[in-house]
Design a protein around this motif. Structure first.
Motif, PDB file in Angstrom:
ATOM      1  N   PRO A   1       0.357  29.347  13.235  1.00 54.09           N
ATOM      2  CA  PRO A   1       1.019  29.587  12.133  1.00 54.09           C
ATOM      3  C   PRO A   1       1.499  31.026  11.951  1.00 54.09           C
ATOM      4  O   PRO A   1       0.833  31.970  12.631  1.00 54.09           O
ATOM      5  CB  PRO A   1      -0.180  29.186  10.981  1.00 54.09           C
ATOM      6  N   PRO A   2       2.581  31.197  11.226  1.00 52.54           N
ATOM      7  CA  PRO A   2       3.210  29.910  10.254  1.00 52.54           C
ATOM      8  C   PRO A   2       4.303  29.281  11.226  1.00 52.54           C
ATOM      9  O   PRO A   2       4.947  28.398  10.626  1.00 52.54           O
ATOM     10  CB  PRO A   2       3.905  30.679   9.492  1.00 52.54           C
ATOM     11  N   GLY A   3       4.744  29.677  12.558  1.00 48.67           N
ATOM     12  CA  GLY A   3       5.466  29.012  13.261  1.00 48.67           C
ATOM     13  C   GLY A   3       5.338  27.878  14.072  1.00 48.67           C
ATOM     14  O   GLY A   3       5.487  27.732  15.410  1.00 48.67           O
ATOM     15  N   LEU A   4       4.486  26.781  13.214  1.00 48.34           N
ATOM     16  CA  LEU A   4       3.773  25.661  13.976  1.00 48.34           C
ATOM     17  C   LEU A   4       5.142  24.709  14.458  1.00 48.34           C
ATOM     18  O   LEU A   4       6.243  24.681  13.967  1.00 48.34           O
ATOM     19  CB  LEU A   4       2.979  24.890  13.126  1.00 48.34           C
ATOM     20  N   VAL A   5       4.801  23.818  15.388  1.00 48.74           N
ATOM     21  CA  VAL A   5       5.722  23.100  15.933  1.00 48.74           C
ATOM     22  C   VAL A   5       5.263  21.485  15.687  1.00 48.74           C
ATOM     23  O   VAL A   5       4.170  21.339  15.929  1.00 48.74           O
ATOM     24  CB  VAL A   5       6.370  23.032  17.550  1.00 48.74           C
ATOM     25  N   ALA A   6       6.087  20.866  15.032  1.00 46.51           N
ATOM     26  CA  ALA A   6       5.679  19.497  14.373  1.00 46.51           C
ATOM     27  C   ALA A   6       5.960  18.551  15.684  1.00 46.51           C
ATOM     28  O   ALA A   6       6.622  18.762  16.594  1.00 46.51           O
ATOM     29  CB  ALA A   6       6.629  18.963  13.399  1.00 46.51           C
ATOM     30  N   VAL A   7       4.708  17.747  15.646  1.00 47.71           N
ATOM     31  CA  VAL A   7       4.797  16.762  16.841  1.00 47.71           C
ATOM     32  C   VAL A   7       5.208  15.457  16.092  1.00 47.71           C
ATOM     33  O   VAL A   7       4.469  14.762  15.162  1.00 47.71           O
ATOM     34  CB  VAL A   7       3.358  16.310  17.625  1.00 47.71           C
ATOM     35  N   PRO A   8       6.294  14.923  16.777  1.00 46.73           N
ATOM     36  CA  PRO A   8       6.774  13.528  16.154  1.00 46.73           C
ATOM     37  C   PRO A   8       5.947  12.297  16.392  1.00 46.73           C
ATOM     38  O   PRO A   8       5.304  12.240  17.341  1.00 46.73           O
ATOM     39  CB  PRO A   8       8.233  13.410  16.950  1.00 46.73           C
ATOM     40  N   THR A   9       6.205  11.456  15.453  1.00 47.88           N
ATOM     41  CA  THR A   9       5.404  10.234  15.495  1.00 47.88           C
ATOM     42  C   THR A   9       6.061   9.222  16.375  1.00 47.88           C
ATOM     43  O   THR A   9       5.361   8.453  16.841  1.00 47.88           O
ATOM     44  CB  THR A   9       5.050   9.526  13.986  1.00 47.88           C
ATOM     45  N   HIS A  10       7.461   9.278  16.562  1.00 51.39           N
ATOM     46  CA  HIS A  10       8.171   8.448  17.109  1.00 51.39           C
ATOM     47  C   HIS A  10       9.429   9.031  17.516  1.00 51.39           C
ATOM     48  O   HIS A  10       9.897  10.306  17.310  1.00 51.39           O
ATOM     49  CB  HIS A  10       8.821   7.401  16.194  1.00 51.39           C
ATOM     50  N   TYR A  11      10.350   8.548  18.663  1.00 55.15           N
ATOM     51  CA  TYR A  11      11.605   9.025  19.208  1.00 55.15           C
ATOM     52  C   TYR A  11      12.315   7.860  19.163  1.00 55.15           C
ATOM     53  O   TYR A  11      12.097   6.570  19.254  1.00 55.15           O
ATOM     54  CB  TYR A  11      11.056   9.521  20.478  1.00 55.15           C
ATOM     55  N   TYR A  12      13.884   8.222  19.138  1.00 55.53           N
ATOM     56  CA  TYR A  12      14.809   7.112  19.138  1.00 55.53           C
ATOM     57  C   TYR A  12      15.781   7.547  20.085  1.00 55.53           C
ATOM     58  O   TYR A  12      15.923   8.565  20.461  1.00 55.53           O
ATOM     59  CB  TYR A  12      15.319   7.183  17.602  1.00 55.53           C
ATOM     60  N   LYS A  13      16.763   6.531  20.406  1.00 57.87           N
ATOM     61  CA  LYS A  13      17.704   6.735  21.224  1.00 57.87           C
ATOM     62  C   LYS A  13      18.834   5.710  20.455  1.00 57.87           C
ATOM     63  O   LYS A  13      18.340   4.438  20.255  1.00 57.87           O
ATOM     64  CB  LYS A  13      17.486   6.294  22.745  1.00 57.87           C
TER      65      LYS A  13
ATOM     66  N   GLY B   1       0.797  -1.150  -0.034  1.00 57.28           N
ATOM     67  CA  GLY B   1      -0.096   0.006   0.025  1.00 57.28           C
ATOM     68  C   GLY B   1       0.832   1.261   0.027  1.00 57.28           C
ATOM     69  O   GLY B   1       1.947   1.323   0.161  1.00 57.28           O
ATOM     70  N   LYS B   2       0.144   2.296  -0.356  1.00 55.64           N
ATOM     71  CA  LYS B   2       0.865   3.616  -0.199  1.00 55.64           C
ATOM     72  C   LYS B   2       1.398   4.127   1.237  1.00 55.64           C
ATOM     73  O   LYS B   2       0.741   3.901   2.148  1.00 55.64           O
ATOM     74  CB  LYS B   2       0.052   4.756  -0.608  1.00 55.64           C
ATOM     75  N   TRP B   3       2.531   4.908   1.222  1.00 57.56           N
ATOM     76  CA  TRP B   3       3.152   5.272   2.326  1.00 57.56           C
ATOM     77  C   TRP B   3       2.212   6.610   2.734  1.00 57.56           C
ATOM     78  O   TRP B   3       2.601   7.437   1.792  1.00 57.56           O
ATOM     79  CB  TRP B   3       4.614   5.186   2.622  1.00 57.56           C
ATOM     80  N   THR B   4       2.034   6.793   3.944  1.00 52.55           N
ATOM     81  CA  THR B   4       1.341   8.304   4.241  1.00 52.55           C
ATOM     82  C   THR B   4       1.744   8.576   5.736  1.00 52.55           C
ATOM     83  O   THR B   4       1.900   7.953   6.617  1.00 52.55           O
ATOM     84  CB  THR B   4      -0.025   8.288   4.189  1.00 52.55           C
ATOM     85  N   LEU B   5       2.279  10.130   5.593  1.00 51.90           N
ATOM     86  CA  LEU B   5       2.667  10.562   6.950  1.00 51.90           C
ATOM     87  C   LEU B   5       1.716  11.585   7.533  1.00 51.90           C
ATOM     88  O   LEU B   5       1.153  12.331   6.776  1.00 51.90           O
ATOM     89  CB  LEU B   5       4.040  11.446   6.912  1.00 51.90           C
ATOM     90  N   VAL B   6       0.953  11.470   8.819  1.00 52.15           N
ATOM     91  CA  VAL B   6       0.076  12.125   9.505  1.00 52.15           C
ATOM     92  C   VAL B   6       0.829  12.375  10.837  1.00 52.15           C
ATOM     93  O   VAL B   6       1.043  11.348  11.492  1.00 52.15           O
ATOM     94  CB  VAL B   6      -1.087  11.341   9.297  1.00 52.15           C
ATOM     95  N   HIS B   7       0.824  13.784  10.957  1.00 47.58           N
ATOM     96  CA  HIS B   7       1.254  14.056  12.455  1.00 47.58           C
ATOM     97  C   HIS B   7       0.544  15.411  12.810  1.00 47.58           C
ATOM     98  O   HIS B   7       0.041  16.082  11.857  1.00 47.58           O
ATOM     99  CB  HIS B   7       2.625  14.096  12.689  1.00 47.58           C
ATOM    100  N   ASP B   8       0.425  15.432  14.127  1.00 46.85           N
ATOM    101  CA  ASP B   8      -0.040  16.699  14.687  1.00 46.85           C
ATOM    102  C   ASP B   8       1.043  17.877  14.431  1.00 46.85           C
ATOM    103  O   ASP B   8       2.189  17.686  14.471  1.00 46.85           O
ATOM    104  CB  ASP B   8      -0.516  16.650  16.026  1.00 46.85           C
ATOM    105  N   TRP B   9       0.278  19.285  14.632  1.00 46.17           N
ATOM    106  CA  TRP B   9       1.410  20.375  14.801  1.00 46.17           C
ATOM    107  C   TRP B   9       0.562  21.083  16.016  1.00 46.17           C
ATOM    108  O   TRP B   9      -0.537  20.892  16.204  1.00 46.17           O
ATOM    109  CB  TRP B   9       1.063  21.278  13.670  1.00 46.17           C
ATOM    110  N   ILE B  10       1.514  21.773  16.607  1.00 43.42           N
ATOM    111  CA  ILE B  10       0.979  22.558  17.800  1.00 43.42           C
ATOM    112  C   ILE B  10       1.409  23.972  17.622  1.00 43.42           C
ATOM    113  O   ILE B  10       2.547  24.280  16.754  1.00 43.42           O
ATOM    114  CB  ILE B  10       1.266  22.078  19.173  1.00 43.42           C
ATOM    115  N   GLY B  11       1.061  25.107  18.451  1.00 42.79           N
ATOM    116  CA  GLY B  11       1.488  26.490  18.244  1.00 42.79           C
ATOM    117  C   GLY B  11       0.552  27.051  17.196  1.00 42.79           C
ATOM    118  O   GLY B  11      -0.638  26.851  17.066  1.00 42.79           O
TER     119      GLY B  11
END
Length: 430
Positions: free
Chosen positions: A218-230, A206-216
């Motif tokens: 506009p235009p200076g919105l902050v992207a909400v990550p879908t994941h975190y890594y270490k 299937g197709k790959w789709t990126l969906v995530h929230d933003w806060i703040g």
């Protein structure tokens, strides 16, 4: 007289040279665009007459270094070095306040107001508890260059906090622990596309789709990550104090650590509540795949040897498999979907395919299961796992997977409570 003037001239020259060297060593570093650690000279290419575009900035603090991404208004990565002394000092979190980083252009910086009422926590990448050696070091972890929007209950205040504690406890097995932490935006794959309708990549999935929230705002919105890594490196060569029960290792891995083998592990977790019973090893990922989605090469001086990378990916496959097999079928499916863009590695081992055909009863069990508190999880948690299995990293490369050290056993959900206490209403953050 000539000798006198010559001596005077030499003295002036030496003094001027010394002054130049002193000023060079003490002046503030200038902003530089960096490619693989080498700053380039803007006068070397005719296209750079008006300067190269700025997309991120790198800032250095007492306890960590952070790269900040102007587009997402998130840290791109945060690199810290922790030891037992740096994480066990007298600094206090009480009274510390979050603050916009003075080195980041306000037009590209996240703001304190962006987080208010957003439903997301101000999540540390370098935890405050890792930097208790001085109050200044701890206070600096509250710079917004070190902060990213995280889901609170079930993640930032729970599973992720336990993961941070797990990393901190590695300082009992190795003298020096180096950690790179950062956000990710990973797509999900739909399963509606037919086999005879491949998408542009040539795949029949299937197709790959990126969906995530933003806060703040506009235009200076902050992207909400879908994941975190270490990405974690535990280096025993500085003369650590192994043998702490919290990180009890198998005799074989202890032997490798004693011989100077460096332990390395990469982990990715979704920015969502995670069941407290899920084993950490289920979130082990291959280093190569993580680097591709993060767009970053991690610890290149240590991991440039392809044999080391292959050995670590082989071990990652084994630990990931073991972690998945400790989950119930519907939990395996959930983890598999959450990390769909980071498939389990297959180099050197055979990974059993996780069955995605979950029965209606199992799905119903998941839907109808009541919300479970941390206290009830403690009383109904699974039996303690058996002694650590033997290391899964092939020998002879000077590295082993970090799970080889202690089977990636997480601290209990109540790790932050005083001994014998059962009140968990006020969870202190790391």
């Amino acid at each position: 007289m000539r000798l006198l003037f010559m001596g005077f001239g030499v003295g002036v020259a030496v003094g001027a040279g010394g002054c130049y060297l002193y000023l060079s060593a003490t002046k503030q570093p200038q902003a530089a665009r960096v490619a693989r650690g080498i700053a380039f000279d803007e006068e070397q290419h005719h296209a750079l007459k008006f300067g190269a575009p700025e997309t991120e900035i790198v800032r250095q603090y007492e306890g960590y270094i952070a790269a900040y991404d102007y587009r997402t208004r998130n840290p791109k990565w945060v690199l810290e070095h922790i030891t037992r002394s740096s994480s066990s000092g007298d600094a206090k979190r009480d009274g510390t306040e979050f603050f916009p980083d003075p080195g980041v252009d306000p037009h590209f910086s996240a703001k304190l107001s962006d987080f208010r009422g957003s439903g997301y926590d101000r999540g540390h990448m370098a935890p405050a508890a890792d930097h208790k050696s001085s109050q200044k070091a701890m206070n600096e972890t509250f710079s917004l260059i070190n902060i990213s929007p995280q889901v609170g209950a079930g993640f930032n205040r729970d599973y992720w906090a336990r993961f941070e504690r797990y990393v901190k406890e590695l300082t009992y097995a190795a003298a020096d622990v180096y950690v790179i932490t950062g956000p990710l935006w990973l797509p999900t794959q739909s399963q509606s596309q037919s086999q005879d309708e491949p998408h542009k990549g040539g795949s029949t999935g299937g197709k790959w789709t990126l969906v995530h929230d933003w806060i703040g705002k506009p235009p200076g919105l902050v992207a909400v990550p879908t994941h975190y890594y270490k990405v974690v490196v535990a280096d025993p060569r500085g003369g650590g104090e192994p043998g702490n029960p919290a990180v009890a290792a198998s005799s074989e891995s202890e032997s490798q650590l004693a011989k100077g083998a460096v332990a390395v592990g990469a982990f990715v977790m979704p920015n969502q509540p995670i069941d407290a019973r899920n084993p950490l090893s289920a979130y082990v990922v291959p280093l190569e795949d993580l680097e591709q989605v993060a767009g970053t090469r991690f610890f290149p001086d240590l991991l440039e040897d392809p044999r080391r990378r292959a050995a670590l990916d082989t071990a990652a496959a084994g630990w990931r498999q073991e972690g998945l097999m400790q989950l119930k079928p519907f939990e395996r499916l959930s983890v598999k979907q959450a990390l769909a863009a980071l498939p389990a590695p297959t180099s050197g081992v055979t990974i059993e395919t996780v069955d995605t055909k979950i029965s209606n009863a199992a799905v119903q069990e998941t839907v109808s299961a009541p919300a479970t508190s941390s206290s009830s999880l403690l009383s109904s948690s699974r039996a303690l796992p058996p002694p650590p299995p033997p290391p899964k990293t092939p020998p002879g490369t000077g590295v082993l997977h970090v799970c080889d050290v202690n089977a990636c056993r997480m601290p209990r959900p109540d790790f932050y409570l005083p001994s014998g206490s059962s009140n968990n209403n006020n969870k202190p953050r790391q």
